[in-house]
Design an enzyme around this catalytic site. Structure first.
Site, short mmCIF file in Angstrom:
data_model
loop_
_atom_site.label_atom_id
_atom_site.label_comp_id
_atom_site.label_asym_id
_atom_site.label_seq_id
_atom_site.Cartn_x
_atom_site.Cartn_y
_atom_site.Cartn_z
N HIS A 1 51.31 45.07 37.52
CA HIS A 1 50.59 44.05 36.77
C HIS A 1 50.03 44.66 35.51
CE1 HIS A 1 51.32 41.34 39.89
NE2 HIS A 1 50.57 41.94 40.79
N HIS B 1 48.15 47.88 35.77
CA HIS B 1 48.91 49.12 35.91
C HIS B 1 49.43 49.54 34.54
CE1 HIS B 1 49.54 47.29 40.03
NE2 HIS B 1 48.90 48.42 40.28
N CYS C 1 41.16 50.22 56.26
CA CYS C 1 41.59 49.07 55.45
C CYS C 1 42.96 49.38 54.87
CB CYS C 1 40.61 48.78 54.31
SG CYS C 1 41.26 47.50 53.18
N CYS D 1 43.23 49.13 51.04
CA CYS D 1 42.74 50.30 50.29
C CYS D 1 43.51 51.55 50.72
CB CYS D 1 41.28 50.62 50.59
SG CYS D 1 40.09 49.37 50.18
N CYS E 1 36.28 44.38 54.08
CA CYS E 1 36.27 45.33 52.97
C CYS E 1 35.91 44.52 51.72
CB CYS E 1 37.65 45.96 52.85
SG CYS E 1 38.06 46.48 51.19
N HIS F 1 38.86 43.77 49.16
CA HIS F 1 40.04 42.96 49.49
C HIS F 1 39.74 41.75 50.37
CE1 HIS F 1 41.71 46.96 48.40
NE2 HIS F 1 42.46 46.16 47.67
N LYS G 1 37.94 38.48 39.31
CA LYS G 1 38.75 39.55 39.83
C LYS G 1 40.20 39.10 39.78
CE LYS G 1 38.57 42.36 43.73
NZ LYS G 1 37.95 43.00 44.83
N LYS H 1 46.26 37.41 43.25
CA LYS H 1 47.35 36.45 43.35
C LYS H 1 46.83 35.09 43.78
CE LYS H 1 51.45 39.16 43.80
NZ LYS H 1 51.89 40.16 44.69
O1 ME8 Z 1 45.86 53.29 44.01
N1 ME8 Z 1 41.94 47.18 35.71
O2 ME8 Z 1 47.99 52.56 43.49
P1 ME8 Z 1 47.75 51.11 42.88
C1 ME8 Z 1 42.42 48.34 35.23
N2 ME8 Z 1 49.02 54.44 44.97
N3 ME8 Z 1 43.22 49.18 35.91
C2 ME8 Z 1 43.53 48.84 37.17
C3 ME8 Z 1 43.05 47.64 37.77
C4 ME8 Z 1 42.22 46.79 36.97
N4 ME8 Z 1 41.75 45.63 37.41
N5 ME8 Z 1 43.56 47.59 39.03
C5 ME8 Z 1 44.33 48.70 39.19
C6 ME8 Z 1 47.07 53.42 44.03
N6 ME8 Z 1 44.32 49.46 38.08
C7 ME8 Z 1 47.66 54.67 44.63
C8 ME8 Z 1 47.51 55.80 43.65
S1 ME8 Z 1 47.91 58.35 42.93
C9 ME8 Z 1 48.23 59.77 43.72
C10 ME8 Z 1 48.03 57.12 44.14
C11 ME8 Z 1 45.08 50.72 37.85
O3 ME8 Z 1 49.09 50.47 42.78
C12 ME8 Z 1 44.17 51.92 37.96
O4 ME8 Z 1 44.69 53.01 37.24
O5 ME8 Z 1 46.69 50.41 43.64
C13 ME8 Z 1 44.29 52.24 39.41
O6 ME8 Z 1 43.88 53.53 39.68
C14 ME8 Z 1 45.77 52.04 39.65
O7 ME8 Z 1 46.07 50.87 38.87
C15 ME8 Z 1 46.01 51.82 41.13
O8 ME8 Z 1 47.29 51.42 41.38
#
Ligand code: ME8
Length: 530
Positions: free
Chosen positions: A20, A23, A128, A131, A167, A170, A320, A323
């Protein structure tokens, strides 16, 4: 090798959905920094991609009635397509289901086991899945199932059919677990971590987040579970094949895998890239990166990453992003509708990396119109049109103006980039363009050009603007590489793109150049209607 290399990473993303806009925020930040490091002469490794051994993704495959690996293959391709479409110029990508990663994680687990840092115990508590984290009572809140309203857990409220513990991120009830697990002795690393923080005062930026990390470690560190007995999909522990590694334990080590065993068809081949110069991570995962990760590395005898940049979160219409609310934004669709440049400019120039904010489409358009279409493009267009008027066909601008202001701009810009203060780089560039527009208004080249006696003066004014523009483009190149390269080419600095790709920024900056303008240009940045 040590000083001329730069290794930067994004989080590896979960694949229970496609990336999204949030990311893309992390990836665009990392991409701009990587591009800057590359053009300024550092051999740059930039890794990204997907975190696959997650229950969320496995659950999603089951939901779709797909075989896990086919689902993961499909999603990995979808993720890659997004980054390719957004022209994120990563050098390495990793899937955590790859053999090279399994091999490395088993190796490090064995090392920590041999180092007496892992022991067997029974985990009894909550988990969770959303998370992918173990939860304690104090991490949860009460939720009214009908209204979905949450409130703190207090003694006065009794659990009932309609009230449950969830949690807070979520709004999902965590799973209750009681199983044999292996634990990592994080408690052993408290002093080690505090010492490391003390000796590396910029380990986590910004400082506020770092203070929180330090306070957390100072209070008390608890060992954490690093395996799951009930999961079958994932990386099996070398000392107990019945268990698979906890997804975070495996995921964090992706950063080492890409250095130790770069992808055979891709990736910069050198182990010397370790340690990471910069991990870009969202504030949601800072504890994993700033606390667990250094301890896990130390336990397996690896050097620690140099710095962690924590990015803030954004909402859409102050809600927030989710979906169920339907306010999820697809970065590809968004940049198809407008442009990737608009997305980059808005994400990086409107808000500091370390500040929560709200995504506003209208504001994104206004920012683009003001900064790229008006401030930058109008000025460029003026120079081109006047230059062509000055002499009928091709026109050459040649002069030797050295200007103190421009030098300051460049010096300052370099510092801001090295502090990863991307908003400030953009702000400075656009305010420099403001003063350039003012300079043009004062000198009135469109007036003096009419006076046959003032042709030389007009030439000087235009050259000055063109030369300053060249400096600004160099500053903006890491953010908008295609359009900036196009500008260079059109002003007859044709080999600039190549030279930047060959890391020659430092050589190009002080150069005296001759500009050639042969024809009127098509608009490079056009306004969008709000
Ligand atoms: O946590 N605003 O993956 P993930 C800004 N797989 N950035 C955001 C955001 C938001 N609302 N929501 C998510 C994971 N992000 C693990 C990581 S690393 C070894 C493993 C960004 O798919 C932010 O950088 O949930 C967050 O840390 C990342 O997406 C999490 O992506």
């Amino acid at each position: 090798m040590k000083n001329d290399k730069f290794f930067i990473t994004t989080p590896i993303y979960y694949t229970n959905g496609i990336p999204h806009i949030w990311h893309s925020y992390s990836s665009i930040i990392a991409d701009s920094i990587a591009r800057y490091q590359r053009i300024s002469g550092k051999k740059t490794k930039f890794s990204t991609w997907v975190d696959e051994n997650s229950q969320k993704a496995i659950g999603k495959a089951q939901e779709l009635g797909m075989e896990t690996m086919s689902y993961l293959d499909m999603m990995a391709e979808k993720h890659k397509a997004v980054w390719d479409w957004l022209k994120i110029e990563y050098s390495d990508f990793i899937r955590t289901t790859e053999d090279r990663h399994h091999k490395l994680v088993r190796e490090v687990l064995q090392k920590s086991w041999d180092n007496w840092d892992i022991y067997e115990w029974v985990y009894e508590g909550m988990y969770c899945v959303w998370c992918e984290a173990f939860k304690k009572e104090e991490d949860l809140v009460y939720m009214n199932k009908t209204t979905k309203k949450t409130f703190p857990i207090t003694k006065e409220v009794e659990l009932s059919d309609n009230i449950c513990k969830v949690c807070p991120d979520h709004l999902v009830e965590p799973q209750k677990l009681k199983e044999k697990n292996y634990f990592f002795k994080l408690s052993k690393y408290g002093d080690f971590l505090l010492n490391h923080y003390k000796n590396n005062p910029n380990f986590v930026i910004p400082q506020d987040r770092f203070n929180e990390v330090i306070a957390f470690v100072e209070r008390w560190l608890e060992d954490f579970s690093i395996s799951r007995e009930t999961n079958k999909f994932g990386i099996h522990l070398p000392f107990d094949e019945e268990q698979v590694a906890y997804v975070w334990y495996d995921a964090l080590f992706n950063y080492v895998t890409v250095c130790k065993s770069p992808h055979p068809n891709q990736g910069i081949k050198s182990e010397n890239f370790w340690p990471t110069d910069l991990h870009v991570v969202g504030k949601d995962i800072i504890r994993f990166h700033a606390i667990y990760w250094p301890a896990m590395l130390a336990s397996a005898w690896y050097e620690l990453p140099k710095q962690i940049l924590t990015t803030w979160f954004f909402t859409v219409n102050w809600q927030k992003i989710s979906k169920s609310i339907g306010n999820v934004i697809d970065p590809v669709e968004f940049s198809q509708k407008y442009s990737k440049d608009l997305l980059t400019l808005y994400l990086l120039s409107s808000f500091n990396i370390w500040q929560d904010w709200d995504f506003d489409e209208k504001q994104a358009i206004l920012t683009y119109n003001a900064k790229l279409a008006n401030n930058l493009w109008n000025l460029v267009n003026r120079v081109v049109v006047l230059a062509l008027k000055l002499q009928n066909n091709s026109w050459v601008l040649e002069s030797k103006i050295s200007d103190v202001k421009a030098e300051n701009f460049i010096k300052n810009n370099k510092k801001l980039f090295n502090d990863y203060n991307l908003k400030a780089v953009l702000d400075e560039s656009f305010s420099f363009l403001d003063s350039l527009n003012k300079f043009a208004d004062e000198k009135q080249p469109w007036q003096i050009i009419k006076d046959p006696e003032k042709q030389e003066e007009t030439r000087e004014v235009l050259y000055t603007i063109a030369e300053w523009l060249r400096q600004v483009w160099l500053a903006l190149y890491p953010f908008f590489p295609e359009k900036m390269a196009e500008m260079f080419t059109k002003l007859w600095l044709q080999n600039y793109k190549e030279r930047l790709e060959n890391w020659e920024l430092e050589k190009i900056l002080p150069e005296n150049v001759i500009f050639e303008i042969k024809e009127k240009w098509e608009a490079l940045f056009s306004r969008f209607e709000v």
